[in-house]
Enzyme design. Structure first.
Site, PDB file in Angstrom:
ATOM      1  N   ASN A   1      -5.118   5.655  -2.056  1.00  0.00           N
ATOM      2  CA  ASN A   1      -4.082   6.444  -0.786  1.00  0.00           C
ATOM      3  C   ASN A   1      -4.249   7.977  -0.432  1.00  0.00           C
ATOM      4  OD1 ASN A   1      -5.319   4.472   1.026  1.00  0.00           O
ATOM      5  ND2 ASN A   1      -4.295   3.048   0.364  1.00  0.00           N
TER       6      ASN A   1
ATOM      7  N   HIS B   1      -1.936  -3.554  -6.744  1.00  0.00           N
ATOM      8  CA  HIS B   1      -2.928  -2.738  -5.709  1.00  0.00           C
ATOM      9  C   HIS B   1      -4.299  -3.074  -5.981  1.00  0.00           C
ATOM     10  CE1 HIS B   1      -3.742  -0.031  -2.281  1.00  0.00           C
ATOM     11  NE2 HIS B   1      -3.402  -0.656  -1.461  1.00  0.00           N
TER      12      HIS B   1
ATOM     13  N   SER C   1       0.925  -1.410  -0.267  1.00  0.00           N
ATOM     14  CA  SER C   1      -0.182  -0.062   0.493  1.00  0.00           C
ATOM     15  C   SER C   1       0.724   1.334  -0.054  1.00  0.00           C
ATOM     16  CB  SER C   1      -0.589   0.134   1.445  1.00  0.00           C
ATOM     17  OG  SER C   1      -1.702  -0.876   1.120  1.00  0.00           O
TER      18      SER C   1
ATOM     19  N   GLU D   1      -4.378  -0.756  -8.915  1.00  0.00           N
ATOM     20  CA  GLU D   1      -3.855   0.201  -8.979  1.00  0.00           C
ATOM     21  C   GLU D   1      -3.097  -0.759  -9.518  1.00  0.00           C
ATOM     22  OE1 GLU D   1      -4.555   3.948  -6.898  1.00  0.00           O
ATOM     23  OE2 GLU D   1      -3.879   1.933  -5.363  1.00  0.00           O
TER      24      GLU D   1
HETATM   25  P1  NAD Z   1      -1.945  -9.977   6.844  1.00  0.00           P
HETATM   26  O1  NAD Z   1      -1.473  -9.983   8.028  1.00  0.00           O
HETATM   27  O2  NAD Z   1      -3.718  -9.741   7.374  1.00  0.00           O
HETATM   28  O3  NAD Z   1      -1.034 -10.766   5.908  1.00  0.00           O
HETATM   29  C1  NAD Z   1      -0.019 -11.011   5.927  1.00  0.00           C
HETATM   30  C2  NAD Z   1       0.455 -12.504   5.537  1.00  0.00           C
HETATM   31  O4  NAD Z   1       1.908 -12.428   5.096  1.00  0.00           O
HETATM   32  C3  NAD Z   1       0.522 -13.494   6.996  1.00  0.00           C
HETATM   33  O5  NAD Z   1      -0.469 -13.845   7.311  1.00  0.00           O
HETATM   34  C4  NAD Z   1       1.561 -13.395   7.359  1.00  0.00           C
HETATM   35  O6  NAD Z   1       1.716 -14.912   8.597  1.00  0.00           O
HETATM   36  C5  NAD Z   1       2.064 -13.493   6.070  1.00  0.00           C
HETATM   37  N1  NAD Z   1       3.589 -13.831   5.774  1.00  0.00           N
HETATM   38  C6  NAD Z   1       4.784 -12.714   6.715  1.00  0.00           C
HETATM   39  N2  NAD Z   1       5.615 -13.267   5.949  1.00  0.00           N
HETATM   40  C7  NAD Z   1       5.604 -13.829   4.903  1.00  0.00           C
HETATM   41  C8  NAD Z   1       6.771 -14.253   3.773  1.00  0.00           C
HETATM   42  N3  NAD Z   1       8.092 -14.556   4.337  1.00  0.00           N
HETATM   43  N4  NAD Z   1       6.671 -15.109   2.942  1.00  0.00           N
HETATM   44  C9  NAD Z   1       4.544 -15.769   2.833  1.00  0.00           C
HETATM   45  N5  NAD Z   1       3.891 -15.228   4.125  1.00  0.00           N
HETATM   46  C10 NAD Z   1       4.469 -14.571   4.944  1.00  0.00           C
HETATM   47  O7  NAD Z   1      -1.705  -8.633   5.752  1.00  0.00           O
HETATM   48  P2  NAD Z   1      -2.558  -7.378   5.124  1.00  0.00           P
HETATM   49  O8  NAD Z   1      -3.548  -6.959   5.181  1.00  0.00           O
HETATM   50  O9  NAD Z   1      -3.000  -9.061   3.837  1.00  0.00           O
HETATM   51  O10 NAD Z   1      -1.565  -7.010   4.199  1.00  0.00           O
HETATM   52  C11 NAD Z   1      -0.431  -7.675   2.871  1.00  0.00           C
HETATM   53  C12 NAD Z   1      -0.054  -6.230   2.269  1.00  0.00           C
HETATM   54  O11 NAD Z   1      -1.083  -5.932   1.870  1.00  0.00           O
HETATM   55  C13 NAD Z   1       0.993  -5.601   2.766  1.00  0.00           C
HETATM   56  O12 NAD Z   1       2.161  -4.894   1.768  1.00  0.00           O
HETATM   57  C14 NAD Z   1      -0.509  -4.606   3.280  1.00  0.00           C
HETATM   58  O13 NAD Z   1       0.029  -3.078   2.323  1.00  0.00           O
HETATM   59  C15 NAD Z   1      -0.455  -4.645   1.451  1.00  0.00           C
HETATM   60  N6  NAD Z   1      -2.361  -4.606   1.386  1.00  0.00           N
HETATM   61  C16 NAD Z   1      -2.995  -4.186   2.642  1.00  0.00           C
HETATM   62  C17 NAD Z   1      -4.335  -3.602   2.835  1.00  0.00           C
HETATM   63  C18 NAD Z   1      -5.215  -3.855   3.648  1.00  0.00           C
HETATM   64  O14 NAD Z   1      -6.435  -3.223   3.622  1.00  0.00           O
HETATM   65  N7  NAD Z   1      -5.043  -4.641   5.266  1.00  0.00           N
HETATM   66  C19 NAD Z   1      -5.145  -3.573   0.455  1.00  0.00           C
HETATM   67  C20 NAD Z   1      -4.536  -2.905  -0.111  1.00  0.00           C
HETATM   68  C21 NAD Z   1      -2.865  -3.238   0.365  1.00  0.00           C
END
Ligand code: NAD
Length: 285
Positions: A191, A141, A120, A153
């Site tokens: 964002n 994204h 993000s 995106e």
């Molecule tokens: P989350 O914490 O729900 O999930 C992250 C997952 O990644 C966890 O299950 C963790 O065990 C796993 N993980 C950590 N290190 C790892 C590795 N080396 N290999 C494989 N798995 C690994 O996080 P999320 O909210 O799903 O966010 C994930 C990404 O998406 C981030 O970069 C975030 O910025 C982006 N994002 C989030 C949102 C949102 O609304 N939450 C929206 C768009 C983008």
């Protein structure tokens, strides 16, 4: 597009499981990679429940649901991603972790494969620079909840090739999404506009201009937004917003992007919004 058949997703958290589900629903073979069994199981069970809801609402047949689940291979072995044509990284928002993963993927995947980050707020070119295929690295994204939200995106770094962008646009459309093109700057399009608005809503609340309910009602009824800014902050997560605001402020030094005093204190208190049971509103725990 004929070249994308197998999709890899890294991380089965909130975003990763939604991305895996969306790709499998669109007919792609998906390999979903996690670092441990517990988050992998949790991610797969979330996908199952989400697909069950589509069946309940008669948006999918039970046979389609079962076929979709069968198209997802869940693994904790990174090597199983080696035949993927596109890998979408959706792990924790932490640059060293992402760089390590990008390096490993670069060494593992075939030359034609594209690596994308769902980040993000982090710099995509920094991840691309850790590989020998910067022209085949981009941001992709998605928005939460991924199976529902139409926007993607496509983030073009200064090194991403036009061909990669075209392939990702076509891929996003195959997923039933409506892609837009953005430059690799913190916040991309949505964002960059949304975060200053949400932060300003906190400042307005801090200044005592109006009650939280009236601020939210004002923006819903006055602007036609489905959620007011304080409700939306609770939904997105105050910790996440704080983190993104800090990154945007570091990059742009724009005071509108500086996290407000109240936001910092709410995060320190553990008032993250819906996920912690308390934010601008109480959700009971
Ligand atoms: P989350 O914490 O729900 O999930 C992250 C997952 O990644 C966890 O299950 C963790 O065990 C796993 N993980 C950590 N290190 C790892 C590795 N080396 N290999 C494989 N798995 C690994 O996080 P999320 O909210 O799903 O966010 C994930 C990404 O998406 C981030 O970069 C975030 O910025 C982006 N994002 C989030 C949102 C949102 O609304 N939450 C929206 C768009 C983008």
């Amino acid at each position: 597009m004929a070249d994308i058949r197998r999709v890899g997703v890294c991380g089965a958290g909130l975003m990763g499981n939604g991305i895996a589900q969306t790709c499998a629903s669109a007919g792609f073979d998906v390999t979903l990679f996690e670092i441990a069994d517990a988050p992998l199981k949790k991610g797969m069970s979330t996908i199952q429940k989400s697909l069950d809801k589509f069946v309940e609402k008669q948006k999918m047949s039970p046979a389609e649901r079962d076929a979709t689940i069968q198209r997802i291979r869940a693994t904790t072995d990174l090597k199983e991603l080696k035949d993927c044509d596109v890998v979408i990284e959706a792990i924790v928002e932490n640059m060293p972790a992402k760089i390590e993963l990008f390096k490993s993927l670069d060494g593992l995947l075939a030359g034609h494969a594209i690596i994308c980050s769902n980040t993000s707020s982090l710099c995509v070119i920094e991840m691309a620079a850790a590989t020998k295929r910067a022209d085949r690295v981009a941001g992709l994204h998605f928005f939460n909840p991924v199976p529902i939200m139409k926007l993607v995106e496509v983030v073009k770094t200064i090194a991403t090739s036009e061909q990669t962008v075209e392939t990702l646009f076509a891929f996003a459309r195959r997923l039933g999404k409506d892609p837009v093109l953005a430059k690799d700057t913190p916040g991309f399009i949505v964002n960059r506009l949304l975060v200053p608005y949400l932060l300003y809503a906190i400042r307005v609340f801090e200044d005592g201009l109006a009650s939280r309910e009236d601020i939210d009602k004002g923006m819903k009824l006055g602007c036609g937004y489905p959620m007011g800014p304080l409700e939306l902050l609770d939904f997105v997560g105050l910790d996440t917003t704080y983190y993104i605001a800090q990154i945007m402020f570091d990059e742009f030094k724009d005071p509108m992007m500086a996290p407000p005093t109240l936001l910092k204190r709410m995060v320190l208190a553990g008032h993250y919004g819906r996920k912690s049971g308390k934010g601008f509103y109480d959700y009971g725990t």
